[in-house]
Design an enzyme around this catalytic site. Structure first.
Site, PDB file in Angstrom:
ATOM      1  N   GLU A 527       1.142  -1.246  -0.008  1.00  9.97           N
ATOM      2  CA  GLU A 527       0.056  -0.033  -0.342  1.00  9.97           C
ATOM      3  C   GLU A 527       0.847   1.034   0.371  1.00  9.97           C
ATOM      4  O   GLU A 527       0.896   1.828   1.056  1.00  9.97           O
ATOM      5  CB  GLU A 527      -1.034   0.390   1.428  1.00  9.97           C
ATOM      6  CG  GLU A 527      -2.151  -1.204   0.985  1.00  9.97           C
ATOM      7  CD  GLU A 527      -3.138  -0.948   1.976  1.00  9.97           C
ATOM      8  OE1 GLU A 527      -2.675  -0.327   2.726  1.00  9.97           O
ATOM      9  OE2 GLU A 527      -4.215  -1.800   2.187  1.00  9.97           O
ATOM     10  N   GLU A 631      -6.277  -7.932   0.186  1.00 10.33           N
ATOM     11  CA  GLU A 631      -6.641  -7.617   0.936  1.00 10.33           C
ATOM     12  C   GLU A 631      -8.601  -7.833   1.336  1.00 10.33           C
ATOM     13  O   GLU A 631      -8.363  -7.067   0.160  1.00 10.33           O
ATOM     14  CB  GLU A 631      -6.554  -6.179   1.771  1.00 10.33           C
ATOM     15  CG  GLU A 631      -4.799  -6.717   2.356  1.00 10.33           C
ATOM     16  CD  GLU A 631      -3.997  -5.271   3.204  1.00 10.33           C
ATOM     17  OE1 GLU A 631      -5.116  -4.952   3.641  1.00 10.33           O
ATOM     18  OE2 GLU A 631      -3.079  -5.498   3.289  1.00 10.33           O
TER      19      GLU A 631
END
Length: 771
Positions: A527, A631
């Protein structure tokens, strides 16, 4: 131990490896704080300007003078002369032999004395702890010797004390009762010694007068022989019960033999470490005692090879690894064994994350943070380890490493139907830098053990660098909440280069033959917040990282994050690069427009919006191409404790007050309740945060359908990884809890519902929208 052979290094690679030992102080840059993940992301972000800077312009920009600790106008690209000066400076200042971290420099004498005293106290504590463990080791061995002697004595005593009367038509015989046990085969009976061998001879029986008796009762003799055999077998079993746990096959580097040794937890949950009993503490060189390479300094030795070695691959220790491995296992009957090829893009990935383990996240393990007052400012792993100090931080965190994931964890994940595991870890598993309070290197050992346990159950691995030097997103799960110091700020370029050097080491290590079949996916950085970073800078770094990893021979998939900049904006980027996959993380709870959707529309959004995005991303004419969804969860609120930050509330209840974050900021604050009822009835976290056993049947049914909708949608891409396997209390983020409460399919590959089926109206079924 694995063979130490590796390919000869080029001069360029040696130079890169040499540079990994430079230590340059870093300083953060104040910036607005943000909540955990996707606060600023729109469900369907608009495209940015199509104009892009040329790569040459990026290189000119990256070489502009910046502030530095060593020079007021130092370039981020250091010359060979500057590097040589840094080497001399590093050598002059010195490094710790334990973790290769340069010791902080202290300017004034009073502070230096205080620092030296702290170091002495810490060393004394380590020595006391080591001596305590040595004493425990000696005491365990003493007790085991006594138990073995007692078992042998009991067996011999049982034979001696057995008194048999023989009835005969002519006389009765009884044994003497004065006997006692002596060592060896001899027993003393009265004043006579005799051999135990004679006791079992069929042609001789000692009598009071010492003569043989031909009229001996044959039936009694058979009964006695049978009794002796039973006693002997029982004694042998008892000795084996004591001896087997102690046994360990010691690995020999010269012949490649293996030494695993199991030493599982005791009933109290504390590792027994019984496999240390076969290791002589003096076999550990004095220079290594009390360091990473000393198994007597480890909290948990279960399933580790304890034979000392200082061998490294890529500058990373192999201490603890066994030389043998087996890649013939498979996760389930629907997938190939590890030693056969997985057809990525055709065979769907159904995976699970092990979050909050090697990279601590407050909402997954809130107990770490609940031990402090809010005034202590402990909000992430950086401030946690800083507050605890080196000794306590290592003690608490290594116990967490040991207990949070065990072999049974992988067995459970396999039984749940998973075939891949994503393991997040952070850079301090490899090294730390000046000023870092993190526990250095210990998580590396547990990562390697986890890979071997995954291998045992046929589970392929997606390695995920979750925390990069400087923090790639400023969120707590990167290790350091606050300013982004990766590719941004005073030390941004330095931290980017540090991350490349870490990948140089990691990719060298994981291209060993033993990892070829199991490490099939390699994540560059989790991320990166590209909405706050310059796209061209991140893309240049990504290409550099890919070249580094593939240049070391890694031929699996390389994973990089979408950066939250919109999937359509990845079209044409990194074109022509082989074996690269875009990683997308999808949640409905960090964006207000998605959070306010009712239950039916949340499923509609998963089946419609996310499926549409997956199709666009998979098509190179409209997106990047190969895409996985690394995710997601089934949470429909952001109510979980510490999810948005320690001490920060939720959007759902309108208590997300970001001004309370470190440094203070109103950016991202949500102070109006945000749920589907528009706070009428009032939005409440009580229902979502309840124990799953208290959920209504309708709510459990919805949670399961929402999970199945996402699985169905993400398999339009290459597959998915659920976040996460377990939590302490956030049930809607724990697959393990969901499985136990019927809120996910019994097998991840076998589902009851798909997006081509109708969606019930949960409102008419009585499922509240505000909880």
């Amino acid at each position: 131990m694995p063979p130490s052979s590796r390919n000869p290094e080029s001069p360029a690679r040696r130079e890169r490896r040499r540079r990994t030992h430079h230590r340059i102080d870093s300083a953060g840059e104040p910036a607005p704080r943000s909540s955990r993940r996707r606060d600023e992301q729109d469900p369907f972000p608009s495209s940015p300007s199509k104009s892009r800077r040329k790569h040459s312009e990026h290189r000119r920009r990256s070489s502009r003078p910046q502030e530095s600790k060593y020079s007021s106008s130092a370039s981020t690209a250091l010359s060979s002369g500057q590097l040589a000066q840094l080497d001399k400076l590093n050598d002059k200042r010195g490094y710790s032999e334990y973790d290769r971290i340069r010791q902080p420099q202290v300017d004034d004498e009073e502070t230096r004395a205080e620092y030296d005293n702290d170091r002495e106290r810490e060393q004394e504590e380590r020595e006391r702890e080591r001596e305590r463990r040595r004493q425990e080791h000696r005491e365990r061995k003493r007790r085991r010797r006594e138990e073995e002697k007692a078992a042998a004595a009991a067996a011999a005593g049982a034979i001696q004390a057995d008194e048999v009367e023989y009835d005969n038509t002519k006389y009765k015989r009884s044994r003497r009762s004065q006997g006692r046990v002596v060592s060896g085969q001899a027993l003393e009976r009265g004043s006579e010694y005799y051999s135990e061998k004679d006791t079992y001879r069929e042609d001789i029986r000692r009598r009071d007068g010492g003569s043989s008796e031909p009229s001996y009762d044959e039936e009694a003799r058979r009964r006695k022989r049978k009794r002796y055999i039973c006693i002997g077998v029982a004694a042998l079993v008892l000795i084996l019960i004591i001896a087997i746990p102690v046994g360990i096959t010691v690995s020999k580097k010269d012949d490649g033999s293996s030494s695993s040794g199991t030493a599982g937890p005791t009933s109290s949950g504390v590792p027994s470490n019984s496999n240390l009993d076969s290791i002589d503490p003096s076999s550990i060189p004095k220079s290594a005692q009390g360091t990473y390479l000393d198994p007597f300094d480890w909290y948990d030795t279960t399933d580790f090879n304890l034979t000392y070695t200082d061998e490294q691959v890529g500058g990373l220790y192999i201490m603890g690894l066994n030389s043998a491995w087996d890649d013939t296992t498979r996760a389930n009957d629907n997938v190939p064994p590890l030693n056969e090829k997985w057809e990525y893009g055709t065979m769907k990935i159904r995976g699970i994350n092990i979050g909050g383990w090697l990279s601590i996240e407050p909402f997954i393990t809130p107990s770490f943070f609940e031990q402090f007052d809010s005034s202590d400012g402990v909000v992430d792993e950086y401030t946690l380890t800083q507050k605890l100090g080196p000794t306590q931080a290592r003690s608490q965190i290594e116990q967490h490493y040991s207990s949070w994931v065990q072999e049974s964890t992988f067995k459970e994940m396999q039984e749940a139907g998973f075939d891949h595991i994503r393991i997040p870890f952070s850079y301090w598993a490899i090294k730390t830098y000046d000023g870092d309070p993190y526990v250095p290197m210990v998580s590396w050992r547990y990562l390697l053990r986890a890979i071997e346990w995954a291998r045992k159950y046929g589970l392929r691995i997606n390695l995920d660098l979750h925390g990069a030097p400087g923090s790639q997103n400023g969120w707590s799960h990167s290790g350091h909440q606050g300013a982004i110091g990766w590719l941004k700020g005073t030390d941004g370029a330095l931290n980017g280069q540090r991350t490349i050097e870490i990948h140089e080491q990691l990719s060298t290590f994981f291209t060993q033959e033993r990892y070829k079949n199991i490490i099939t996916m390699y994540g560059l950085v989790n991320e990166p917040r590209m909405t706050a970073l310059e796209t061209s800078t991140v893309m240049a770094w990504t290409q550099n990282a890919i070249d580094t990893v593939q240049g070391n021979g890694f031929d699996g998939l390389i994973i990089f994050g979408d950066g939250f900049m919109g999937l359509d904006n990845w079209q044409g980027l990194l074109s022509g690069v082989q074996n690269v996959v875009l990683d997308v993380h999808q949640y409905v709870i960090f964006n207000n427009d998605q959070l306010v959707l009712d239950h039916k529309d949340k499923i509609n959004f998963a089946c419609g919006g996310w499926t549409s995005q997956a199709k666009l991303s998979m098509n190179t004419n409209t997106g990047f191409g190969p895409t996985i969804f690394g995710e997601w969860s089934q949470a429909d609120t952001d109510c979980a404790e510490y999810l948005n930050n320690v001490g920060i509330g939720s959007r759902w209840e309108g208590t997300l007050n970001m001004i309370n974050t470190p440094g203070g900021s109103t950016s991202g604050s949500v102070l109006t309740p945000t749920c589907p009822t528009q706070n009428n009835p009032p939005c409440s976290c009580e229902g979502a945060n309840a124990n799953p056993s208290e959920y209504s049947d309708e709510y459990k049914q919805w949670l399961k359908m929402f999970a199945e909708a996402q699985m169905d949608s993400f398999e339009v891409g290459w597959g998915w990884f659920y976040w996460t396997w377990k939590t302490e209390s956030a049930a809607q983020w724990s697959y393990r809890d969901a499985l136990a409460n019927g809120m996910v399919p019994e097998k991840a590959y076998r589902r009851d519902w798909s997006c081509d089926q109708s969606i019930p109206d949960y409102g008419t079924m009585g499922l509240p929208e505000e909880y």
